[in-house]
Write a protein that holds these residues in place. Structure first.
Motif, PDB file in Angstrom:
ATOM      1  N   ARG A 261       0.869  -1.193   0.009  1.00 55.26           N
ATOM      2  CA  ARG A 261       0.039  -0.061  -0.095  1.00 55.26           C
ATOM      3  C   ARG A 261       0.951   1.124   0.123  1.00 55.26           C
ATOM      4  NH1 ARG A 261      -5.672  -0.308   2.617  1.00 55.26           N
ATOM      5  NH2 ARG A 261      -5.638  -1.677   1.043  1.00 55.26           N
ATOM      6  N   ILE A 262       0.479   2.090  -0.988  1.00 55.37           N
ATOM      7  CA  ILE A 262       1.398   3.206  -1.277  1.00 55.37           C
ATOM      8  C   ILE A 262       0.864   4.626  -0.787  1.00 55.37           C
ATOM      9  CG2 ILE A 262       2.883   4.518  -2.940  1.00 55.37           C
ATOM     10  CD1 ILE A 262       2.261   2.024  -4.825  1.00 55.37           C
ATOM     11  N   PHE A 263       1.438   5.422   0.018  1.00 56.62           N
ATOM     12  CA  PHE A 263       1.064   6.818   0.520  1.00 56.62           C
ATOM     13  C   PHE A 263       1.937   7.651   0.022  1.00 56.62           C
ATOM     14  CE2 PHE A 263       0.012   3.380   3.453  1.00 56.62           C
ATOM     15  CZ  PHE A 263      -1.339   3.675   3.930  1.00 56.62           C
ATOM     16  N   CYS A 264       1.494   8.536  -0.739  1.00 58.59           N
ATOM     17  CA  CYS A 264       2.378   9.989  -1.245  1.00 58.59           C
ATOM     18  C   CYS A 264       1.687  11.350  -0.891  1.00 58.59           C
ATOM     19  CB  CYS A 264       2.585   9.690  -2.520  1.00 58.59           C
ATOM     20  SG  CYS A 264       1.210   9.337  -3.654  1.00 58.59           S
ATOM     21  N   VAL A 265       2.402  12.359  -0.954  1.00 57.68           N
ATOM     22  CA  VAL A 265       1.754  13.546  -0.649  1.00 57.68           C
ATOM     23  C   VAL A 265       2.026  14.603  -1.440  1.00 57.68           C
ATOM     24  CG1 VAL A 265       3.714  14.147   0.923  1.00 57.68           C
ATOM     25  CG2 VAL A 265       1.531  14.937   1.232  1.00 57.68           C
ATOM     26  N   TRP A 266       1.117  15.292  -1.671  1.00 54.19           N
ATOM     27  CA  TRP A 266       1.177  16.585  -2.380  1.00 54.19           C
ATOM     28  C   TRP A 266       1.307  17.902  -1.409  1.00 54.19           C
ATOM     29  CZ3 TRP A 266      -2.256  12.951  -4.198  1.00 54.19           C
ATOM     30  CH2 TRP A 266      -2.096  12.571  -5.407  1.00 54.19           C
ATOM     31  N   GLY A 273      -2.159  10.831  -1.028  1.00 50.13           N
ATOM     32  CA  GLY A 273      -2.885   9.825  -1.945  1.00 50.13           C
ATOM     33  C   GLY A 273      -2.533   8.585  -1.469  1.00 50.13           C
ATOM     34  N   VAL A 274      -3.450   7.571  -1.921  1.00 51.12           N
ATOM     35  CA  VAL A 274      -3.322   6.175  -1.386  1.00 51.12           C
ATOM     36  C   VAL A 274      -3.607   5.508  -2.445  1.00 51.12           C
ATOM     37  CG1 VAL A 274      -4.030   4.549   0.172  1.00 51.12           C
ATOM     38  CG2 VAL A 274      -4.331   6.914   0.816  1.00 51.12           C
ATOM     39  N   ALA A 275      -2.800   4.555  -2.825  1.00 51.63           N
ATOM     40  CA  ALA A 275      -2.732   3.682  -3.926  1.00 51.63           C
ATOM     41  C   ALA A 275      -2.408   2.036  -3.500  1.00 51.63           C
ATOM     42  CB  ALA A 275      -1.930   4.022  -5.204  1.00 51.63           C
ATOM     43  N   ASP A 276      -2.734   1.349  -4.389  1.00 51.69           N
ATOM     44  CA  ASP A 276      -2.427  -0.310  -4.090  1.00 51.69           C
ATOM     45  C   ASP A 276      -1.488  -0.753  -5.220  1.00 51.69           C
ATOM     46  OD1 ASP A 276      -2.704  -2.933  -3.415  1.00 51.69           O
ATOM     47  OD2 ASP A 276      -4.297  -3.393  -4.812  1.00 51.69           O
ATOM     48  N   GLY A 277      -0.505  -1.239  -4.554  1.00 52.20           N
ATOM     49  CA  GLY A 277       0.734  -1.571  -5.814  1.00 52.20           C
ATOM     50  C   GLY A 277       0.398  -2.658  -6.518  1.00 52.20           C
ATOM     51  N   ALA A 278      -0.314  -3.643  -5.903  1.00 53.10           N
ATOM     52  CA  ALA A 278      -0.482  -4.945  -6.345  1.00 53.10           C
ATOM     53  C   ALA A 278      -1.475  -4.624  -7.640  1.00 53.10           C
ATOM     54  CB  ALA A 278      -1.307  -5.741  -5.490  1.00 53.10           C
ATOM     55  N   SER A 279      -2.432  -3.863  -7.481  1.00 49.24           N
ATOM     56  CA  SER A 279      -3.574  -3.725  -8.561  1.00 49.24           C
ATOM     57  C   SER A 279      -3.376  -2.541  -9.237  1.00 49.24           C
ATOM     58  CB  SER A 279      -4.906  -3.644  -8.148  1.00 49.24           C
ATOM     59  OG  SER A 279      -5.089  -2.591  -7.092  1.00 49.24           O
ATOM     60  N   LYS A 281      -3.780   0.385  -8.529  1.00 45.89           N
ATOM     61  CA  LYS A 281      -5.194   1.258  -8.527  1.00 45.89           C
ATOM     62  C   LYS A 281      -4.998   2.398  -7.669  1.00 45.89           C
ATOM     63  CE  LYS A 281      -8.255  -2.112 -10.708  1.00 45.89           C
ATOM     64  NZ  LYS A 281      -9.485  -2.691 -10.332  1.00 45.89           N
ATOM     65  N   VAL A 282      -5.743   3.478  -7.791  1.00 41.38           N
ATOM     66  CA  VAL A 282      -5.795   4.442  -6.698  1.00 41.38           C
ATOM     67  C   VAL A 282      -7.010   4.309  -5.583  1.00 41.38           C
ATOM     68  CG1 VAL A 282      -6.517   6.965  -6.114  1.00 41.38           C
ATOM     69  CG2 VAL A 282      -4.979   6.419  -7.910  1.00 41.38           C
ATOM     70  N   LEU A 283      -6.703   4.406  -4.311  1.00 41.84           N
ATOM     71  CA  LEU A 283      -7.508   4.038  -3.306  1.00 41.84           C
ATOM     72  C   LEU A 283      -8.483   5.105  -2.720  1.00 41.84           C
ATOM     73  CD1 LEU A 283      -5.679   1.116  -1.587  1.00 41.84           C
ATOM     74  CD2 LEU A 283      -7.209   0.849  -3.325  1.00 41.84           C
ATOM     75  N   GLY A 284      -7.682   6.329  -2.832  1.00 38.07           N
ATOM     76  CA  GLY A 284      -8.351   7.338  -2.237  1.00 38.07           C
ATOM     77  C   GLY A 284      -7.523   8.433  -1.821  1.00 38.07           C
ATOM     78  N   THR A 285      -7.944   9.535  -1.197  1.00 42.34           N
ATOM     79  CA  THR A 285      -7.017  10.715  -0.688  1.00 42.34           C
ATOM     80  C   THR A 285      -7.347  11.103   0.536  1.00 42.34           C
ATOM     81  OG1 THR A 285      -8.540  12.179  -1.840  1.00 42.34           O
ATOM     82  CG2 THR A 285      -6.641  11.317  -3.147  1.00 42.34           C
ATOM     83  N   ILE A 286      -6.636  11.754   1.320  1.00 42.51           N
ATOM     84  CA  ILE A 286      -6.822  12.282   2.843  1.00 42.51           C
ATOM     85  C   ILE A 286      -6.500  13.600   2.533  1.00 42.51           C
ATOM     86  CG2 ILE A 286      -5.940  12.339   5.236  1.00 42.51           C
ATOM     87  CD1 ILE A 286      -5.140   9.075   4.735  1.00 42.51           C
ATOM     88  N   ASP A 287      -7.207  14.418   3.025  1.00 38.10           N
ATOM     89  CA  ASP A 287      -7.106  15.810   2.790  1.00 38.10           C
ATOM     90  C   ASP A 287      -6.929  16.362   4.290  1.00 38.10           C
ATOM     91  OD1 ASP A 287      -8.012  16.809   0.414  1.00 38.10           O
ATOM     92  OD2 ASP A 287      -9.810  17.677   0.841  1.00 38.10           O
ATOM     93  N   LEU A 288      -5.758  17.041   4.394  1.00 34.61           N
ATOM     94  CA  LEU A 288      -4.967  17.469   5.549  1.00 34.61           C
ATOM     95  C   LEU A 288      -5.512  18.932   5.822  1.00 34.61           C
ATOM     96  CD1 LEU A 288      -1.515  15.914   5.432  1.00 34.61           C
ATOM     97  CD2 LEU A 288      -3.442  14.980   6.471  1.00 34.61           C
TER      98      LEU A 288
END
Length: 508
Positions: A261-266, A273-279, A281-288
């Motif tokens: 599971r990948i977490f990255c930030v703007w 941003g949250v993504a699944d490395g296996a598929s 696919k983007v899983l969603g975002t977290i607004d800080l």
């Protein structure tokens, strides 16, 4: 930085000269038009005052903040445009050869265009005047080592490439960027459907099985997925942020390797941003934050730090003195505290899941309660953990003379007790370390010189009784420093116990 070179492009020689020669030669009419024949050329990629940081007609299809030079005739009619590299600053025209040179500070290169082709190409339509890009220098932005000892070096300013290097065999694999692979067609992403690195890679992480390397493309706002066996990009995980105006400047990443599971930030947007490395696919975002942190362009890297606890799958986020915990599945916030730490910078936070500790700058927190439990006496932040021998490594970068030369100090603590240290002189402004415990070495990447240096973990300096480091002669010396965890009754007056007065028997 701080140096000036006079380059003879015919003889291919360079000589260092006084800085004032460069300063007097740099065109001061940035944004102003330059005349060539019956045409005028004007850099408009950064707006009139260079304040926006993005082309006036910027769009995601242009792959981020590329420089735009607009072409006008003598009647001020716009005829076409020239697009060069990221973070463009200046351009100049060689009136003897009719070539236009544009600087690209974003990837450390110079773009060359042939103005003799101007009219024949419908005023450089689709960059048909472009000849080549010249890489000026390398940058060792990040070094990382896998379990087999292969070294990955992220080289952002030297052409946006990543090198895979095997020290025993000295074999290089070059993971190249899309602009080079497509022969410049990737500036128009809808015109090239190939696979290569996006421009300006800003972070990288390996998957648990080490078969994939995830790389952030700063301007593409995506994750490039690389097959480590072939060195080829095999997929791209694309993010969109429709509720906010900017979709590039993705800068920091962490991976929950237990489940890819990948977490990255703007950082400017305040979005994770949250993504699944296996598929892929983007899983969603977290607004800080509601609107992001900073309107100024490119002011964000280092504002937000990420770390993940692979045992619980929880994401830890630090920014503006606040430490927050998010559920890695629902992406909902579970806890937050305000800390006395107000530092900005990258890699300030690391997690040791086996020990249940979170290291933020030089402070230590309990993963579950977020209570502060101690501090690192030597070093600004934790750098690595070797749980096989219960060792923690911390580091600090010290300004030295002359300017842009710094000293890196690495400290080793075994069982929370100071063991030894390393002092590395003559480094640049930004450095990155990576530890290869299987081979008992560590590497230091120097951004400014574009080099990676290797050091033995068996060597090092040990503090003498006076506190002044001296060469280790193999003799056992009494430890003088320790990581102070500060548990009441352990006989040590830790910083939390001292400040809050919660343990008088330790803090007499």
């Amino acid at each position: 930085i701080g140096r000036c070179y006079l380059i003879d492009p015919v003889q291919r020689k360079a000589a260092q000269v006084d800085k004032t020669i460069c300063e007097n030669s740099v065109p001061r009419d940035k944004g102003g038009p330059k005349k060539w024949g019956n045409y005028y050329f004007k850099e408009t990629g950064y707006g009139a005052a260079g304040s926006s940081g993005f082309p006036v007609d910027w769009s995601q299809d242009l792959n981020g903040a590329y420089g735009v030079i607009e072409i006008y005739d003598s009647s001020n009619n716009r005829k076409g445009e020239i697009i060069h590299g990221p973070d463009a600053l200046y351009f100049t025209i060689d009136y003897k050869t009719n070539k236009l040179y544009a600087t690209n500070t974003g990837d450390g290169s110079i773009s060359v265009f042939d103005l003799n082709k101007l009219e024949d190409t419908n005023y450089c339509e689709r960059n048909s005047c472009w000849i080549k890009d010249i890489d000026i220098g390398n940058s060792a932005d990040e070094v990382m080592v896998d379990s087999s000892g292969n070294m990955y070096v992220r080289n952002r300013l030297g052409g946006s490439t990543i090198y895979k290097y095997n020290p025993p065999t000295k074999d290089f694999v070059v993971i190249d960027n899309e602009k080079n692979v497509s022969k410049n067609a990737a500036i128009w992403n809808d015109n090239w459907s190939g696979m290569a690195l996006g421009m300006w890679p800003t972070d990288m992480e390996l998957s648990k099985d080490e078969k994939k390397l995830y790389v952030l493309s700063h301007y593409g706002a995506l994750i490039d997925v690389i097959d480590t066996a072939t060195g080829k990009v095999i997929n791209k995980i694309k993010f969109t942020t429709p509720l906010k105006p900017r979709t590039d400047s993705i800068s920091v990443m962490t991976v929950d390797k237990r489940r890819d599971r990948i977490f990255c930030v703007w950082p400017e947007l305040g979005v994770v941003g949250v993504a699944d490395g296996a598929s892929n696919k983007v899983l969603g975002t977290i607004d800080l934050t509601q609107y992001g942190f900073d309107k100024a362009a490119n002011a964000g890297p280092g504002q937000i730090n990420l770390a993940v606890d692979e045992k619980s799958g929880k994401l830890y986020v630090y920014f503006s003195g606040k430490l927050s915990v998010f559920n890695g599945d629902s992406l909902s916030e579970e806890n937050e505290i305000m800390t006395a730490i107000s530092r900005k910078g990258e890699l300030l936070m690391r997690i040791n899941s086996d020990k249940g500790r979170l290291y933020l700058a030089n402070k230590i927190f309990d993963l579950n309660t977020l209570s502060e439990t101690g501090s690192i006496q030597k070093g600004e932040k934790a750098a690595a953990f070797n749980n096989k021998n219960n060792a923690v490594y911390s580091g600090e970068l010290i300004q030295s003379t002359p300017k842009f030369k710094r000293t890196l100090k690495i400290y080793e603590y075994v069982n929370d007790t100071y063991s030894k240290e390393w002092q590395i002189d003559g480094l640049g402004e930004i450095v990155n370390t990576s530890f290869d415990f299987n081979n008992n070495v560590f590497y230091v990447a120097d951004f400014l010189s574009g080099t990676v240096k290797k050091y033995s973990l068996s060597a090092g300096l040990v503090s003498s009784d006076s506190g002044t480091p001296s060469q280790d002669s193999g003799q056992t010396r009494p430890p003088r420093s320790r990581i102070t965890i500060g548990k009441c009754g352990d006989g040590v007056c830790g910083p939390v116990e001292k400040e809050k007065g919660v343990c008088p028997r330790d803090c007499k």
